[in-house]
Write an enzyme that holds these catalytic residues in place. Sequence first.
Site, short mmCIF file in Angstrom:
data_model
loop_
_atom_site.label_atom_id
_atom_site.label_comp_id
_atom_site.label_asym_id
_atom_site.label_seq_id
_atom_site.Cartn_x
_atom_site.Cartn_y
_atom_site.Cartn_z
N ARG A 66 -38.82 -25.20 1.29
CA ARG A 66 -37.37 -25.35 1.55
C ARG A 66 -36.93 -26.80 1.69
NH1 ARG A 66 -38.23 -20.64 4.80
NH2 ARG A 66 -37.50 -18.81 3.67
N LYS A 110 -28.85 -35.56 -8.46
CA LYS A 110 -28.86 -34.38 -9.34
C LYS A 110 -30.30 -34.14 -9.79
CE LYS A 110 -24.34 -33.97 -11.54
NZ LYS A 110 -23.66 -33.91 -12.86
N GLU A 133 -25.63 -45.19 -21.20
CA GLU A 133 -25.08 -44.89 -19.88
C GLU A 133 -24.58 -46.18 -19.20
OE1 GLU A 133 -24.59 -41.84 -18.74
OE2 GLU A 133 -25.96 -40.58 -19.90
N LYS A 192 -22.65 -46.31 -10.09
CA LYS A 192 -23.05 -44.92 -9.84
C LYS A 192 -22.96 -44.61 -8.35
CE LYS A 192 -25.35 -40.98 -10.97
NZ LYS A 192 -26.24 -40.36 -11.96
N GLU A 230 -19.74 -33.44 -7.17
CA GLU A 230 -18.93 -33.32 -8.37
C GLU A 230 -17.76 -32.37 -8.20
OE1 GLU A 230 -21.29 -33.82 -11.87
OE2 GLU A 230 -19.87 -32.75 -13.10
N ARG A 265 -16.69 -37.65 -9.53
CA ARG A 265 -18.02 -37.74 -10.13
C ARG A 265 -18.03 -37.21 -11.56
NH1 ARG A 265 -23.95 -36.71 -7.38
NH2 ARG A 265 -25.14 -37.11 -9.28
N ASN A 272 -19.24 -38.02 -16.74
CA ASN A 272 -19.56 -37.21 -17.92
C ASN A 272 -18.80 -37.65 -19.17
OD1 ASN A 272 -21.39 -35.55 -16.53
ND2 ASN A 272 -19.70 -34.33 -15.71
N HIS A 303 -20.05 -36.78 -22.57
CA HIS A 303 -21.16 -35.85 -22.40
C HIS A 303 -20.88 -34.45 -22.93
CE1 HIS A 303 -22.87 -39.08 -20.08
NE2 HIS A 303 -23.93 -38.37 -19.72
N HIS A 348 -23.43 -33.18 -25.41
CA HIS A 348 -24.19 -31.96 -25.15
C HIS A 348 -24.26 -31.10 -26.41
CE1 HIS A 348 -25.51 -28.30 -23.06
NE2 HIS A 348 -24.57 -27.68 -23.74
N HIS A 364 -30.80 -38.19 -25.49
CA HIS A 364 -29.60 -37.97 -24.69
C HIS A 364 -28.63 -39.15 -24.82
CE1 HIS A 364 -27.05 -36.63 -21.40
NE2 HIS A 364 -27.23 -37.79 -20.79
#
Lengths: 356, 356
Positions: free
Chosen positions: B116, B138, B180, B222, B232, B236, B240, B243, B247, B260
């Site tokens: 956990r 993330k 990025e 960042k 997000e 945030r 993207n 993106h 994607h 990427h």
Amino acid sequence: MNSKRVEVELGARSYPIFISEDFQLENFEQTIGQRRFYVITDSHVAPLYGDQLSVLPNRLGQSIVPAGESSKSLQQAEIIYGDLIRAKADRKTVIVALGGGVVGDLAGFIASTYMRGVPFVQMPTSLLAMVDSSVGGKVAVNHPLGKNMIGHFYQPESVLMATSVLKTLPQRELQAGMAEVIKYGIIMDAEFFAWLEQNVEKLLALDPQAIASTLEKSVCCKAQVVGEDEKEGGVRATLNLGHTFGHAEEVLAGYGRVLHGEAVAAGMVAAMATSVALGQASEDDLRRCRALILKFKLPITLTQSHRQTEFWTAMEGDKKSLSGVVNFVLSRGIGGCDLPKAIQRTFIENVLTSLR
Amino acid sequence: MNSKRVEVELGARSYPIFISEDFQLENFEQTIGQRRFYVITDSHVAPLYGDQLSVLPNRLGQSIVPAGESSKSLQQAEIIYGDLIRAKADRKTVIVALGGGVVGDLAGFIASTYMRGVPFVQMPTSLLAMVDSSVGGKVAVNHPLGKNMIGHFYQPESVLMATSVLKTLPQRELQAGMAEVIKYGIIMDAEFFAWLEQNVEKLLALDPQAIASTLEKSVCCKAQVVGEDEKEGGVRATLNLGHTFGHAEEVLAGYGRVLHGEAVAAGMVAAMATSVALGQASEDDLRRCRALILKFKLPITLTQSHRQTEFWTAMEGDKKSLSGVVNFVLSRGIGGCDLPKAIQRTFIENVLTSLR
């Protein structure tokens, strides 16, 4: 019977627990609002209660896992993630766990991880899930090498309980669930323990008022502890009374051979006997514990404890053990307890020998 | 070069990012203290940098996964949970991610779920991981039906970066990482964008000062965004930019065929072109974006966008899309941007056609 409401106080993550005789759709709809929801349930519960939610227009879909502990796996989780993706569940879709502890733990783990976390509602259908696992946010799946090894602290948005569903619960599971109820009495509420002593027959006969009172009292105890210590840095660990012993019993008997509540019941007797041996609880406390546990037809002896080395190793392997030190929650007499502490192996083994 | 330190401000979960020429063990030991740690790395990085940590006495063990995106799976995670259990890693053991984005995402997912949640330190070894994925919490693994579908927001205790490791990074990955970096200039820092235009040669030659400045600036951007919006809910999402397009490019080209960063680079051109078509950025902004991306030898066209229906469907399938609505981050000229918003399919397709 009207709906009772108990609040789990966790700041921004506070949530209500609703206890009523049947599932009340107005409480459900109050929680879900206009959002879509997706049901995770199992092969025992789906035919019994699955229909109740299927009438609602916002239901996106349902996954039914095989009933039993083996569904609490990463493999089963991966199947359900696939179901969710295919159903186009998104970040706002609410995951609803309809079932016992296995379904709640699995669905909660999925909710905590699908798209990095989506909302989650618990509808527990076993006594154990109602009084323990559905409240407090512990979610997990098992690893082949250890139970609940992979998981999270992830609180539901709400918990909905219906006492009537206990009518379809096998008697043995009802009794096993009572172990965790008794635990609340032992660790924090002497008055509740005494009330249980007076109400065994009513509870085993599923008297609705007695059951509702028991659920309310149990979730109040759990909510209080979780509200003070969400992530088990301190007082929450007292909820593990009897669980270190019980864990070893479950592992050595083989999962599924002994129910969790049964192992915990025998473990609580061992914890109380250890407390007596240390002079911090009385012989009368031990006698009352044994008697109440027996009245609920639960075991008072650890059948595996004669395998001394294996038993100790299994207790060391419990994830509550840090760096090989085995910690035990001990009683300070019925209604009070200590935080877990390390006890010497020989001391514990002498107590276990005396109990056989 | 001394060690630079950037702080990610997240209240009780704040943490430092250390940037130095080589990994500085004093920063590592300051973070770890007396605790034991366990290293997760990959088959490319282990022979190059694994030794640096193996000299430390508190190292409990190391798992080496095959290099590449396919290691970001629940199956690989299950293997490593087993390694951790066998190594007797407990709730206080620190998981150290030594590698690129795949290792960081996988190790972070494991740290967020093992027992956990256990502490976590990032030691990123690719430019992309340094400027993007190692900062902000993330973490995720992939599902066969979607990338990063299973994960969490789980912040590290600290991030340690060494610019010298970029010398062993393949040139193509270095270039891809720059996408990025350029993004931060486009969405929030016109001055940084202009500085990049002046320093392309130094950066491609891995000039230590220029690289260190780039890392510092990027992680500051960042950190600022993540500090304002950890999960997000708002700003945030501006990270993207490009993106949603990227994607779809990745999915249709087949994962691994296009990096990427390469997909994001072409996606940022599409996002800027859409912004120009909407009248909220200038032709000169688009020209400068294209020029800078080209200087870093990155693609400016989406090779898959002629497959119109599939491309749109792939954008819908991105987990950033809610209920089938496709949201795009758009520029307000270099240095500024909007929160994501839905744009009509036909409008987007006209822009994409104009770019081919």
